[in-house]
Design a protein around this motif. Structure first.
Motif, mmCIF file in Angstrom:
data_model
loop_
_atom_site.group_PDB
_atom_site.id
_atom_site.type_symbol
_atom_site.label_atom_id
_atom_site.label_comp_id
_atom_site.label_asym_id
_atom_site.label_seq_id
_atom_site.Cartn_x
_atom_site.Cartn_y
_atom_site.Cartn_z
ATOM 1 N N GLN A 33 0.838 -1.202 0.000
ATOM 2 C CA GLN A 33 0.000 0.000 0.000
ATOM 3 C C GLN A 33 0.872 1.250 0.000
ATOM 4 O OE1 GLN A 33 -3.044 0.228 3.010
ATOM 5 N NE2 GLN A 33 -3.472 2.370 2.563
ATOM 6 N N ILE A 36 2.477 1.701 -3.481
ATOM 7 C CA ILE A 36 1.547 2.181 -4.511
ATOM 8 C C ILE A 36 1.160 3.636 -4.262
ATOM 9 C CG2 ILE A 36 -0.774 1.884 -5.466
ATOM 10 C CD1 ILE A 36 -0.359 -1.174 -4.974
ATOM 11 N N GLU A 37 0.875 3.980 -3.020
ATOM 12 C CA GLU A 37 0.516 5.364 -2.710
ATOM 13 C C GLU A 37 1.653 6.323 -3.051
ATOM 14 O OE1 GLU A 37 -2.648 4.863 0.975
ATOM 15 O OE2 GLU A 37 -0.514 4.971 1.423
ATOM 16 N N LEU A 41 -1.469 8.366 -5.741
ATOM 17 C CA LEU A 41 -2.653 8.098 -4.931
ATOM 18 C C LEU A 41 -3.845 7.653 -5.777
ATOM 19 C CD1 LEU A 41 -2.559 10.941 -2.251
ATOM 20 C CD2 LEU A 41 -2.364 8.489 -1.864
ATOM 21 N N TRP A 44 -3.809 3.936 -6.065
ATOM 22 C CA TRP A 44 -4.336 3.290 -4.858
ATOM 23 C C TRP A 44 -5.863 3.400 -4.812
ATOM 24 C CZ3 TRP A 44 -3.478 -0.481 -1.972
ATOM 25 C CH2 TRP A 44 -4.212 -0.662 -0.810
ATOM 26 N N GLU A 45 -6.415 4.521 -5.239
ATOM 27 C CA GLU A 45 -7.868 4.676 -5.271
ATOM 28 C C GLU A 45 -8.518 3.681 -6.233
ATOM 29 O OE1 GLU A 45 -9.307 8.636 -5.891
ATOM 30 O OE2 GLU A 45 -8.532 9.327 -3.974
ATOM 31 N N ILE A 47 -7.553 0.723 -6.662
ATOM 32 C CA ILE A 47 -7.593 -0.536 -5.920
ATOM 33 C C ILE A 47 -8.694 -0.494 -4.867
ATOM 34 C CG2 ILE A 47 -6.315 -1.981 -4.283
ATOM 35 C CD1 ILE A 47 -3.765 -1.200 -5.860
ATOM 36 N N GLU A 48 -8.797 0.603 -4.164
ATOM 37 C CA GLU A 48 -9.798 0.711 -3.104
ATOM 38 C C GLU A 48 -11.222 0.815 -3.639
ATOM 39 O OE1 GLU A 48 -8.380 2.571 0.995
ATOM 40 O OE2 GLU A 48 -8.506 4.045 -0.621
ATOM 41 N N ALA A 86 -2.295 -0.322 -11.654
ATOM 42 C CA ALA A 86 -2.433 -1.064 -10.398
ATOM 43 C C ALA A 86 -2.334 -2.564 -10.648
ATOM 44 C CB ALA A 86 -3.759 -0.714 -9.721
ATOM 45 N N LYS A 109 -8.952 -4.015 -8.042
ATOM 46 C CA LYS A 109 -9.723 -4.163 -6.800
ATOM 47 C C LYS A 109 -10.054 -5.626 -6.557
ATOM 48 C CE LYS A 109 -13.886 -2.660 -4.350
ATOM 49 N NZ LYS A 109 -13.248 -2.950 -3.085
ATOM 50 N N TRP A 112 -6.859 -7.383 -5.363
ATOM 51 C CA TRP A 112 -6.544 -7.036 -3.975
ATOM 52 C C TRP A 112 -7.505 -7.729 -3.018
ATOM 53 C CZ3 TRP A 112 -2.269 -4.627 -2.372
ATOM 54 C CH2 TRP A 112 -2.215 -4.194 -1.047
#
Length: 157
Positions: A33, A36-37, A41, A44-45, A47-48, A86, A109, A112
């Protein structure tokens, strides 16, 4: 400096993602994390929150439909690229067994989440594990013929 822990053979690098071979998931997850961040960012978003899907709103029917690829804007392409980046980072960090676990996933996503579910379990499984560990801790006692050294050794197991 290379880690002396045999689970993590690679050295730390700001250019290569931390490698995950199926062991030490929580350690890898946190490092990944951060990695990646630090790159972006927005990656990462992706992925989230999941990938960006370009849509067209139809005001007359109050519905949205997916845009055909030939109608994507540069902004759509840029946002879609975050998910692709990602996926590339995640797959580059996985050993062969973990790669095959996520190879059928269509976006970052899903990859992950699959790794997280596989290595952490569901919320119910986590709660059950915590309750079992608490129970074992509460029952932990020193035997009358045991010395402090062997007690400490038993506690770490």
């Amino acid at each position: 400096m290379v880690s002396s822990n045999p689970l993590f053979h690679e050295g730390n690098s700001i250019h290569r993602p931390p490698i995950f071979n199926g062991e030490g998931y929580h350690y890898w997850k946190t490092r990944m994390q951060i990695f990646i961040e630090a790159i972006d960012l927005n990656i990462w978003e992706a992925i989230e929150l999941g990938p960006h899907i370009p849509t067209i709103a139809d005001v007359s029917t109050s519905t949205t439909t997916q845009k055909p690829r030939d109608q994507w804007t540069e902004e759509d392409r840029r946002k879609i690229q975050y998910d692709l980046k990602a996926k590339n980072i995640i797959t580059s960090a996985l050993g062969i067994d973990e790669y095959f676990r996520v190879s059928n996933c269509t976006n970052a996503k899903d990859m992950w989440d699959t790794l997280q579910l596989t290595h952490e379990g569901t919320t119910d499984v986590k709660r059950s594990r915590i309750n079992t560990l608490i129970h074992e801790y509460e029952l932990f006692r020193m035997n009358p013929n045991e010395n402090i050294h062997s007690l400490q050794k038993d506690f770490h197991i």
